[in-house]
Design a protein around this motif. Structure first.
Motif, PDB file in Angstrom:
ATOM      1  N   ILE A  21      25.695  -3.178  36.009  1.00  0.00           N
ATOM      2  CA  ILE A  21      26.956  -2.877  36.137  1.00  0.00           C
ATOM      3  C   ILE A  21      27.281  -1.055  35.716  1.00  0.00           C
ATOM      4  CG2 ILE A  21      29.335  -3.019  35.108  1.00  0.00           C
ATOM      5  CD1 ILE A  21      28.705  -5.819  34.668  1.00  0.00           C
ATOM      6  N   PHE A  22      27.762  -0.298  36.422  1.00  0.00           N
ATOM      7  CA  PHE A  22      27.743   0.977  36.167  1.00  0.00           C
ATOM      8  C   PHE A  22      29.347   1.412  36.052  1.00  0.00           C
ATOM      9  CE2 PHE A  22      23.896   0.508  38.733  1.00  0.00           C
ATOM     10  CZ  PHE A  22      23.018   1.421  38.040  1.00  0.00           C
ATOM     11  N   ASN A  23      29.739   1.771  34.805  1.00  0.00           N
ATOM     12  CA  ASN A  23      31.220   2.085  34.463  1.00  0.00           C
ATOM     13  C   ASN A  23      31.283   3.439  35.114  1.00  0.00           C
ATOM     14  OD1 ASN A  23      31.885  -0.585  33.424  1.00  0.00           O
ATOM     15  ND2 ASN A  23      30.468  -0.158  31.922  1.00  0.00           N
ATOM     16  N   CYS A  24      32.367   3.695  35.644  1.00  0.00           N
ATOM     17  CA  CYS A  24      32.846   5.177  36.107  1.00  0.00           C
ATOM     18  C   CYS A  24      34.166   5.449  36.028  1.00  0.00           C
ATOM     19  CB  CYS A  24      32.580   5.153  37.688  1.00  0.00           C
ATOM     20  SG  CYS A  24      30.831   4.705  38.374  1.00  0.00           S
ATOM     21  N   VAL A  25      34.635   6.716  35.571  1.00  0.00           N
ATOM     22  CA  VAL A  25      35.779   7.308  35.515  1.00  0.00           C
ATOM     23  C   VAL A  25      35.822   8.163  36.546  1.00  0.00           C
ATOM     24  CG1 VAL A  25      37.521   8.313  33.986  1.00  0.00           C
ATOM     25  CG2 VAL A  25      35.824   6.723  32.993  1.00  0.00           C
ATOM     26  N   VAL A  26      37.085   8.045  37.620  1.00  0.00           N
ATOM     27  CA  VAL A  26      36.925   8.733  38.764  1.00  0.00           C
ATOM     28  C   VAL A  26      38.378   9.070  39.212  1.00  0.00           C
ATOM     29  CG1 VAL A  26      35.082   7.565  39.820  1.00  0.00           C
ATOM     30  CG2 VAL A  26      37.205   6.724  40.126  1.00  0.00           C
ATOM     31  N   LYS A  27      38.568  10.316  40.106  1.00  0.00           N
ATOM     32  CA  LYS A  27      40.021  10.624  40.422  1.00  0.00           C
ATOM     33  C   LYS A  27      40.590   9.634  41.064  1.00  0.00           C
ATOM     34  CE  LYS A  27      38.270  15.389  40.692  1.00  0.00           C
ATOM     35  NZ  LYS A  27      38.079  16.641  41.571  1.00  0.00           N
ATOM     36  N   PRO A  28      41.847   9.662  41.200  1.00  0.00           N
ATOM     37  CA  PRO A  28      42.556   8.540  41.925  1.00  0.00           C
ATOM     38  C   PRO A  28      42.360   8.410  43.483  1.00  0.00           C
ATOM     39  CG  PRO A  28      43.925   9.591  40.482  1.00  0.00           C
ATOM     40  CD  PRO A  28      42.568  10.358  40.325  1.00  0.00           C
ATOM     41  N   ASP A  29      41.929   9.496  44.181  1.00  0.00           N
ATOM     42  CA  ASP A  29      41.879   9.906  45.576  1.00  0.00           C
ATOM     43  C   ASP A  29      40.277   9.649  46.117  1.00  0.00           C
ATOM     44  OD1 ASP A  29      40.936  12.051  44.445  1.00  0.00           O
ATOM     45  OD2 ASP A  29      41.451  13.477  46.041  1.00  0.00           O
ATOM     46  N   SER A  30      39.527   9.063  44.969  1.00  0.00           N
ATOM     47  CA  SER A  30      38.043   8.952  45.203  1.00  0.00           C
ATOM     48  C   SER A  30      37.854   7.564  46.167  1.00  0.00           C
ATOM     49  CB  SER A  30      37.144   8.587  44.029  1.00  0.00           C
ATOM     50  OG  SER A  30      37.390   9.897  43.415  1.00  0.00           O
ATOM     51  N   THR A  31      37.004   7.603  47.307  1.00  0.00           N
ATOM     52  CA  THR A  31      36.715   6.500  48.131  1.00  0.00           C
ATOM     53  C   THR A  31      35.503   5.693  47.438  1.00  0.00           C
ATOM     54  OG1 THR A  31      35.034   7.608  49.304  1.00  0.00           O
ATOM     55  CG2 THR A  31      37.141   7.808  50.202  1.00  0.00           C
ATOM     56  N   VAL A  32      35.374   4.610  48.040  1.00  0.00           N
ATOM     57  CA  VAL A  32      34.360   3.742  47.654  1.00  0.00           C
ATOM     58  C   VAL A  32      33.006   4.528  47.665  1.00  0.00           C
ATOM     59  CG1 VAL A  32      33.270   1.625  48.262  1.00  0.00           C
ATOM     60  CG2 VAL A  32      35.649   1.531  48.254  1.00  0.00           C
ATOM     61  N   GLU A  33      32.842   5.186  48.897  1.00  0.00           N
ATOM     62  CA  GLU A  33      31.262   5.842  48.992  1.00  0.00           C
ATOM     63  C   GLU A  33      31.401   6.725  47.856  1.00  0.00           C
ATOM     64  OE1 GLU A  33      28.820   8.007  52.389  1.00  0.00           O
ATOM     65  OE2 GLU A  33      30.683   7.550  52.561  1.00  0.00           O
ATOM     66  N   TYR A  45      18.475   2.359  42.267  1.00  0.00           N
ATOM     67  CA  TYR A  45      17.877   1.419  43.213  1.00  0.00           C
ATOM     68  C   TYR A  45      18.068   2.190  44.885  1.00  0.00           C
ATOM     69  CZ  TYR A  45      19.189  -1.890  39.754  1.00  0.00           C
ATOM     70  OH  TYR A  45      19.097  -2.454  38.464  1.00  0.00           O
ATOM     71  N   PRO A  46      16.722   2.916  45.069  1.00  0.00           N
ATOM     72  CA  PRO A  46      16.742   3.555  46.022  1.00  0.00           C
ATOM     73  C   PRO A  46      16.401   2.767  47.498  1.00  0.00           C
ATOM     74  CG  PRO A  46      14.636   3.696  44.942  1.00  0.00           C
ATOM     75  CD  PRO A  46      15.520   3.090  43.994  1.00  0.00           C
ATOM     76  N   GLU A  47      16.469   1.448  47.172  1.00  0.00           N
ATOM     77  CA  GLU A  47      16.361   0.662  48.572  1.00  0.00           C
ATOM     78  C   GLU A  47      17.734   0.348  48.861  1.00  0.00           C
ATOM     79  OE1 GLU A  47      16.753  -2.294  44.767  1.00  0.00           O
ATOM     80  OE2 GLU A  47      15.693  -0.458  45.177  1.00  0.00           O
ATOM     81  N   ILE A  48      18.698   0.773  48.340  1.00  0.00           N
ATOM     82  CA  ILE A  48      20.293   0.690  48.785  1.00  0.00           C
ATOM     83  C   ILE A  48      20.368   1.648  49.683  1.00  0.00           C
ATOM     84  CG2 ILE A  48      22.877   0.845  48.150  1.00  0.00           C
ATOM     85  CD1 ILE A  48      22.135  -0.079  45.242  1.00  0.00           C
ATOM     86  N   ASP A  49      20.803   1.179  51.003  1.00  0.00           N
ATOM     87  CA  ASP A  49      21.234   2.178  52.180  1.00  0.00           C
ATOM     88  C   ASP A  49      22.543   1.748  52.429  1.00  0.00           C
ATOM     89  OD1 ASP A  49      21.495   3.498  54.419  1.00  0.00           O
ATOM     90  OD2 ASP A  49      20.108   2.293  55.401  1.00  0.00           O
ATOM     91  N   LEU A  50      23.521   2.747  52.141  1.00  0.00           N
ATOM     92  CA  LEU A  50      24.990   2.380  52.441  1.00  0.00           C
ATOM     93  C   LEU A  50      25.339   2.222  53.931  1.00  0.00           C
ATOM     94  CD1 LEU A  50      26.768   4.834  49.777  1.00  0.00           C
ATOM     95  CD2 LEU A  50      26.361   2.368  49.786  1.00  0.00           C
ATOM     96  N   ALA A  51      24.333   2.600  54.937  1.00  0.00           N
ATOM     97  CA  ALA A  51      24.448   2.516  56.293  1.00  0.00           C
ATOM     98  C   ALA A  51      24.246   0.982  56.652  1.00  0.00           C
ATOM     99  CB  ALA A  51      23.729   3.304  56.867  1.00  0.00           C
ATOM    100  N   THR A  52      23.530   0.142  55.868  1.00  0.00           N
ATOM    101  CA  THR A  52      23.347  -1.243  56.079  1.00  0.00           C
ATOM    102  C   THR A  52      23.867  -1.954  55.102  1.00  0.00           C
ATOM    103  OG1 THR A  52      21.112  -0.992  55.181  1.00  0.00           O
ATOM    104  CG2 THR A  52      21.161  -0.654  57.454  1.00  0.00           C
TER     105      THR A  52
END
Length: 116
Positions: A21-33, A45-52
């Motif tokens: 679990i990675f906890n993040c504090v982000v701006k309200p206009d941030s997208t999932v990506e 985890y370099p095996e993660i490919d957001l395209a797939t």
């Protein structure tokens, strides 16, 4: 930017033996990506490919350009090891061959059914 205007979200990547679990504090206009890239999960985890890899928020599939709300949990899904439909099809074929299923309908064998 004050703490009140930021969103607190989690990015999760579940593995068979662990769940990070990675906890993040982000701006309200941030997208999932954007949030996934900021979280550090891609470097861990370099095996993660957001395209797939598919992603979701609280088990609901979403697109990478989706917006999030405070407290959301972004999940990165791994590909299936086996297709459930294929497993059921193989099991049905095996049952037909073993005589545990009707060869025509694939259903249970009815011992009271008349044979022609």
């Amino acid at each position: 930017m004050s703490e009140e205007t930021l969103l607190h979200v989690e990015v999760v990547y579940p593995l068979p033996n662990e769940q990070r679990i990675f906890n993040c504090v982000v701006k309200p206009d941030s997208t999932v990506e954007d949030i996934i890239r900021q979280s550090g999960v891609l470097s861990a985890y370099p095996e993660i490919d957001l395209a797939t890899n598919k992603v979701g928020v609280f088990s609901r599939p979403v697109k990478l350009d989706a917006q999030v709300r405070d407290g959301d949990r972004i999940e990165i899904y791994r590909p299936l090891q086996a297709d459930p439909k294929e497993i059921r099809r193989r099991r049905a074929e095996r049952a037909k061959q073993e005589g545990k299923a009707d060869p025509v309908t694939g259903g249970r064998v009815d011992s009271q059914r008349k044979r022609s």
